[in-house]
Scaffold this motif. Structure first.
Motif, PDB file in Angstrom:
ATOM      1  N   TRP A 168      -3.718   2.891  -6.097  1.00 25.58           N
ATOM      2  CA  TRP A 168      -4.480   1.844  -6.773  1.00 25.58           C
ATOM      3  C   TRP A 168      -3.658   0.574  -6.894  1.00 25.58           C
ATOM      4  O   TRP A 168      -4.134  -0.525  -6.599  1.00 25.58           O
ATOM      5  CB  TRP A 168      -4.921   2.317  -8.158  1.00 25.58           C
ATOM      6  N   LEU A 169      -2.421   0.713  -7.354  1.00 25.47           N
ATOM      7  CA  LEU A 169      -1.567  -0.459  -7.534  1.00 25.47           C
ATOM      8  C   LEU A 169      -1.283  -1.160  -6.213  1.00 25.47           C
ATOM      9  O   LEU A 169      -1.316  -2.391  -6.129  1.00 25.47           O
ATOM     10  CB  LEU A 169      -0.261  -0.044  -8.199  1.00 25.47           C
ATOM     11  N   ALA A 170      -0.998  -0.375  -5.157  1.00 24.15           N
ATOM     12  CA  ALA A 170      -0.723  -0.967  -3.847  1.00 24.15           C
ATOM     13  C   ALA A 170      -1.930  -1.737  -3.339  1.00 24.15           C
ATOM     14  O   ALA A 170      -1.798  -2.855  -2.811  1.00 24.15           O
ATOM     15  CB  ALA A 170      -0.332   0.122  -2.853  1.00 24.15           C
ATOM     16  N   GLN A 171      -3.111  -1.154  -3.499  1.00 24.63           N
ATOM     17  CA  GLN A 171      -4.322  -1.826  -3.029  1.00 24.63           C
ATOM     18  C   GLN A 171      -4.613  -3.078  -3.854  1.00 24.63           C
ATOM     19  O   GLN A 171      -4.943  -4.136  -3.306  1.00 24.63           O
ATOM     20  CB  GLN A 171      -5.503  -0.865  -3.106  1.00 24.63           C
ATOM     21  N   TYR A 172      -4.475  -2.975  -5.170  1.00 22.29           N
ATOM     22  CA  TYR A 172      -4.787  -4.121  -6.038  1.00 22.29           C
ATOM     23  C   TYR A 172      -3.818  -5.271  -5.788  1.00 22.29           C
ATOM     24  O   TYR A 172      -4.240  -6.435  -5.678  1.00 22.29           O
ATOM     25  CB  TYR A 172      -4.744  -3.699  -7.506  1.00 22.29           C
ATOM     26  N   MET A 173      -2.525  -4.959  -5.719  1.00 20.43           N
ATOM     27  CA  MET A 173      -1.557  -6.034  -5.494  1.00 20.43           C
ATOM     28  C   MET A 173      -1.797  -6.717  -4.155  1.00 20.43           C
ATOM     29  O   MET A 173      -1.657  -7.938  -4.041  1.00 20.43           O
ATOM     30  CB  MET A 173      -0.130  -5.494  -5.582  1.00 20.43           C
ATOM     31  N   THR A 174      -2.159  -5.941  -3.143  1.00 17.52           N
ATOM     32  CA  THR A 174      -2.413  -6.533  -1.829  1.00 17.52           C
ATOM     33  C   THR A 174      -3.642  -7.426  -1.854  1.00 17.52           C
ATOM     34  O   THR A 174      -3.611  -8.574  -1.411  1.00 17.52           O
ATOM     35  CB  THR A 174      -2.586  -5.434  -0.772  1.00 17.52           C
ATOM     36  N   ASP A 175      -4.740  -6.901  -2.405  1.00 17.41           N
ATOM     37  CA  ASP A 175      -6.013  -7.620  -2.370  1.00 17.41           C
ATOM     38  C   ASP A 175      -6.037  -8.821  -3.317  1.00 17.41           C
ATOM     39  O   ASP A 175      -6.469  -9.914  -2.950  1.00 17.41           O
ATOM     40  CB  ASP A 175      -7.163  -6.681  -2.738  1.00 17.41           C
TER      41      ASP A 175
END
Length: 251
Positions: A168-175
């Motif tokens: 979740w964190l990886a996706q949120y930070m990227t997006d």
């Protein structure tokens, strides 16, 4: 792509284990579009600022690298921008408010929870932003690693789910932290974020020491430098170690 790697979508790559996400991103820079990321929960050869080793606790932390290939108006301020991106992700996921120790260490309850390392890729243009988030390391980990001022979210009473939070964190930070935010940051630099950064910067109003001097940190200037005031006037500090009196015993 190496065995075991998984693509969450066109912009985020997951590796079960890797020496360093920053090193992997630089070695595989061609695999990324304008903005992308790679992450793991098992990093075996990480590196912090000034070449310091980064000790891993397998499965207990998030080790993430964002790749930015777009032209930035003010790339020197990327560490400050990145710190706000991580603060936002942690706020959204856990409801916590981190403070920032200039330029880009994140603190929770006076202890370090996140480290960030920005580097230039071998192509001389792309930038990689390495982010290590302490999710669930036990106190013994910090004691054995000689990190008395480090902590994890779990140790600070945050409810951490190691099965879902890293992705979740990886996706949120990227997006949201990097991709969408770059529409503003790449053209305007730090200016739209400067007041927000200052509001979260633990240095301001405190006595700090830096390479070559000491004084009261009074501002973050337009270039992202820490403005330190002493009897001789103001010094604009941009590189080197800065210690802050009054947080985790630093003097």
């Amino acid at each position: 792509m190496e065995a075991g790697a998984a693509v969450l979508n066109e912009s985020v790559i997951y590796l079960p284990q890797v020496g360093s996400t920053n090193a992997w991103a630089k070695e595989n820079i061609a695999q990324f579009g304008p903005v992308g990321a790679v992450y793991t929960t098992d990093q075996t050869a990480g590196r912090g600022r000034l070449g310091r080793g980064w000790v891993d606790a397998p499965g207990k932390g998030l080790y993430y690298t964002a790749v930015i290939k777009t032209d930035l108006a003010q790339p020197s301020t990327l560490p400050l921008f990145a710190s706000l991106a991580v603060c936002d992700a942690l706020k959204q996921r856990y409801g916590i408010d981190c403070q920032i120790k200039w330029p880009n260490d994140l603190l929770l309850n006076g202890k370090k929870i996140v480290g960030i390392l920005c580097e230039v890729a071998p192509d001389g243009h792309s930038l990689v932003v390495g982010i290590g988030i302490n999710l669930a390391q036990p106190q013994e980990y910090f004691d054995m690693a000689g990190l008395p001022h480090g902590t994890s979210l779990l140790l600070q009473g945050v409810n951490v789910d190691l099965d879902t939070d890293p992705e979740w964190l990886a996706q949120y930070m990227t997006d949201f932290g990097f991709d969408r935010a770059l529409y503003t940051y790449e053209e305007q630099g730090l200016a739209p974020y400067r007041e927000q950064y200052k509001a979260q910067c633990v240095n301001l109003g405190r006595r700090v020491t830096y390479d070559g001097g000491a004084g009261i940190a009074k501002d973050i200037d337009e270039e992202g430098r820490l403005v330190v005031h002493d009897e001789s006037g103001d010094t604009h500090v941009f590189t080197g170690e800065v210690s802050v009196k009054g947080i985790y015993g630093a003097v």
